[in-house]
Design a protein around this motif. Structure first.
Motif, PDB file in Angstrom:
ATOM      1  N   GLU A   1     -15.813  64.381 -12.748  1.00  0.00           N
ATOM      2  CA  GLU A   1     -15.803  65.500 -11.743  1.00  0.00           C
ATOM      3  C   GLU A   1     -14.666  66.751 -12.158  1.00  0.00           C
ATOM      4  N   ARG A   2     -13.402  66.027 -12.201  1.00  0.00           N
ATOM      5  CA  ARG A   2     -12.547  66.933 -12.410  1.00  0.00           C
ATOM      6  C   ARG A   2     -12.333  67.552 -13.836  1.00  0.00           C
ATOM      7  N   ALA A   3     -12.936  66.850 -14.879  1.00  0.00           N
ATOM      8  CA  ALA A   3     -12.983  67.375 -16.415  1.00  0.00           C
ATOM      9  C   ALA A   3     -14.046  68.551 -16.040  1.00  0.00           C
ATOM     10  N   PHE A   4     -15.119  68.308 -15.398  1.00  0.00           N
ATOM     11  CA  PHE A   4     -16.232  69.607 -15.220  1.00  0.00           C
ATOM     12  C   PHE A   4     -15.635  70.628 -14.587  1.00  0.00           C
ATOM     13  N   MET A   5     -15.001  70.409 -13.502  1.00  0.00           N
ATOM     14  CA  MET A   5     -14.446  71.457 -12.680  1.00  0.00           C
ATOM     15  C   MET A   5     -13.487  72.316 -13.535  1.00  0.00           C
ATOM     16  N   ASN A   6     -12.528  71.626 -14.208  1.00  0.00           N
ATOM     17  CA  ASN A   6     -11.402  72.047 -14.887  1.00  0.00           C
ATOM     18  C   ASN A   6     -12.062  73.228 -16.115  1.00  0.00           C
ATOM     19  N   ALA A   7     -13.367  72.467 -16.715  1.00  0.00           N
ATOM     20  CA  ALA A   7     -14.073  73.119 -17.784  1.00  0.00           C
ATOM     21  C   ALA A   7     -14.494  74.504 -17.098  1.00  0.00           C
ATOM     22  N   VAL A   8     -15.079  74.452 -15.903  1.00  0.00           N
ATOM     23  CA  VAL A   8     -15.517  75.825 -15.096  1.00  0.00           C
ATOM     24  C   VAL A   8     -14.572  76.940 -14.866  1.00  0.00           C
ATOM     25  N   GLU A   9     -13.173  76.198 -14.483  1.00  0.00           N
ATOM     26  CA  GLU A   9     -12.201  77.102 -13.943  1.00  0.00           C
ATOM     27  C   GLU A   9     -11.614  77.984 -15.408  1.00  0.00           C
ATOM     28  N   VAL A  10     -11.704  77.229 -16.486  1.00  0.00           N
ATOM     29  CA  VAL A  10     -11.124  77.889 -17.581  1.00  0.00           C
ATOM     30  C   VAL A  10     -12.323  78.546 -18.355  1.00  0.00           C
ATOM     31  N   SER A  11     -13.360  78.599 -17.966  1.00  0.00           N
ATOM     32  CA  SER A  11     -14.470  79.381 -18.529  1.00  0.00           C
ATOM     33  C   SER A  11     -14.247  80.798 -18.696  1.00  0.00           C
ATOM     34  N   GLY A  12     -14.244  81.482 -17.574  1.00  0.00           N
ATOM     35  CA  GLY A  12     -14.028  83.196 -17.329  1.00  0.00           C
ATOM     36  C   GLY A  12     -12.822  83.442 -18.252  1.00  0.00           C
ATOM     37  N   PRO A  13     -11.567  82.936 -18.338  1.00  0.00           N
ATOM     38  CA  PRO A  13     -10.566  83.331 -19.200  1.00  0.00           C
ATOM     39  C   PRO A  13     -10.944  83.205 -20.476  1.00  0.00           C
ATOM     40  N   PHE A  14     -11.349  82.228 -21.091  1.00  0.00           N
ATOM     41  CA  PHE A  14     -11.895  81.887 -22.454  1.00  0.00           C
ATOM     42  C   PHE A  14     -12.884  82.734 -22.869  1.00  0.00           C
ATOM     43  N   VAL A  15     -13.904  83.123 -22.193  1.00  0.00           N
ATOM     44  CA  VAL A  15     -15.130  84.005 -22.643  1.00  0.00           C
ATOM     45  C   VAL A  15     -14.500  85.418 -22.511  1.00  0.00           C
ATOM     46  N   ALA A  16     -13.715  85.904 -21.737  1.00  0.00           N
ATOM     47  CA  ALA A  16     -13.435  87.085 -21.535  1.00  0.00           C
ATOM     48  C   ALA A  16     -12.298  87.650 -22.684  1.00  0.00           C
ATOM     49  N   ALA A  17     -11.336  86.544 -23.064  1.00  0.00           N
ATOM     50  CA  ALA A  17     -10.373  86.896 -23.945  1.00  0.00           C
ATOM     51  C   ALA A  17     -11.215  86.847 -25.229  1.00  0.00           C
ATOM     52  N   THR A  18     -12.026  85.893 -25.510  1.00  0.00           N
ATOM     53  CA  THR A  18     -12.622  85.851 -26.726  1.00  0.00           C
ATOM     54  C   THR A  18     -13.736  87.009 -27.174  1.00  0.00           C
ATOM     55  N   VAL A  19     -14.355  87.502 -26.035  1.00  0.00           N
ATOM     56  CA  VAL A  19     -15.351  88.684 -26.153  1.00  0.00           C
ATOM     57  C   VAL A  19     -14.488  90.006 -26.373  1.00  0.00           C
ATOM     58  N   ALA A  20     -13.211  90.109 -25.645  1.00  0.00           N
ATOM     59  CA  ALA A  20     -12.474  90.919 -25.632  1.00  0.00           C
ATOM     60  C   ALA A  20     -12.062  91.375 -27.180  1.00  0.00           C
ATOM     61  N   ALA A  21     -11.418  89.966 -27.897  1.00  0.00           N
ATOM     62  CA  ALA A  21     -10.900  90.033 -29.006  1.00  0.00           C
ATOM     63  C   ALA A  21     -11.993  90.547 -29.978  1.00  0.00           C
ATOM     64  N   VAL A  22     -13.182  90.059 -29.649  1.00  0.00           N
ATOM     65  CA  VAL A  22     -14.279  90.431 -30.894  1.00  0.00           C
ATOM     66  C   VAL A  22     -14.485  91.893 -30.834  1.00  0.00           C
ATOM     67  N   LEU A  23     -14.569  92.341 -29.414  1.00  0.00           N
ATOM     68  CA  LEU A  23     -15.024  93.802 -29.352  1.00  0.00           C
ATOM     69  C   LEU A  23     -13.942  94.571 -29.760  1.00  0.00           C
ATOM     70  N   THR A  24     -12.734  94.431 -29.567  1.00  0.00           N
ATOM     71  CA  THR A  24     -11.764  95.282 -29.914  1.00  0.00           C
ATOM     72  C   THR A  24     -11.314  95.244 -31.451  1.00  0.00           C
ATOM     73  N   GLY A  25     -11.989  94.264 -32.190  1.00  0.00           N
ATOM     74  CA  GLY A  25     -11.898  94.202 -33.504  1.00  0.00           C
ATOM     75  C   GLY A  25     -10.569  93.422 -34.125  1.00  0.00           C
ATOM     76  N   ALA A  26     -10.084  92.672 -33.133  1.00  0.00           N
ATOM     77  CA  ALA A  26      -8.636  91.941 -33.531  1.00  0.00           C
ATOM     78  C   ALA A  26      -8.930  91.148 -34.663  1.00  0.00           C
ATOM     79  N   ALA A  27      -8.156  90.499 -35.503  1.00  0.00           N
ATOM     80  CA  ALA A  27      -8.272  89.998 -36.804  1.00  0.00           C
ATOM     81  C   ALA A  27      -9.079  88.818 -36.748  1.00  0.00           C
ATOM     82  N   PRO A  28     -10.262  88.926 -37.454  1.00  0.00           N
ATOM     83  CA  PRO A  28     -11.208  88.067 -37.499  1.00  0.00           C
ATOM     84  C   PRO A  28     -10.954  86.742 -37.598  1.00  0.00           C
ATOM     85  N   PHE A  29     -10.118  86.476 -38.876  1.00  0.00           N
ATOM     86  CA  PHE A  29      -9.593  85.086 -38.975  1.00  0.00           C
ATOM     87  C   PHE A  29      -9.002  84.392 -37.803  1.00  0.00           C
TER      88      PHE A  29
END
Length: 134
Positions: A54-82
């Motif tokens: 249960e804690r593993a799942f909830m921890n994953a849910v809690e970190v989902s927003g920051p991971f998705v936001a940072a990754t999408v922002a990096a892609v959309l701003t054209g940060a170094a692809p590699f």
């Protein structure tokens, strides 16, 4: 914008969706009236794999927003692809390891190390996105 250069980062986002979904399914297994609180969640007991799942799942849910936001922002701003691809992929590896360690063991140090590795990937992605935006 051509997203081909970010294929690994985009695949990491898709894999993250799968991992969180699998953790959600795993987190419901083994619950019984004896090991649940009135709210339906497992009672706090790190010796109990049901609680750790249960804690593993909830921890994953809690970190989902920051991971998705940072990754999408990096892609959309054209940060170094590699580097974006590398960090997003490393995040997935760290979080798969964390899920395994969290559910299968009581090793707090290994769990914390996996968490820190994933967090550093998120922070680096976010900084890259901000720098690329300006």
């Amino acid at each position: 914008m051509d997203f081909d250069a970010y294929s690994h980062a985009l695949a990491a986002l898709a894999l993250w969706a799968v991992l969180v979904s699998v953790l959600g399914m795993v987190s419901t297994r083994g619950r019984s009236p004896e090991n649940r609180c009135d709210c339906g969640k497992p009672k706090r007991d790190y010796a109990n794999p049901v609680y750790r799942a249960e804690r593993a799942f909830m921890n994953a849910v809690e970190v989902s927003g920051p991971f998705v936001a940072a990754t999408v922002a990096a892609v959309l701003t054209g940060a170094a692809p590699f580097v974006v691809n590398l960090l997003a992929s490393l995040f997935i590896v760290a979080r798969v390891a964390m899920a395994f360690v969290h559910i299968r063991t009581e090793n707090q140090s290994a769990r914390s190390a996996c968490f820190a590795a994933g967090l550093l990937c998120i922070l680096a992605l976010a900084v890259m996105a901000v720098v690329a935006a300006f």
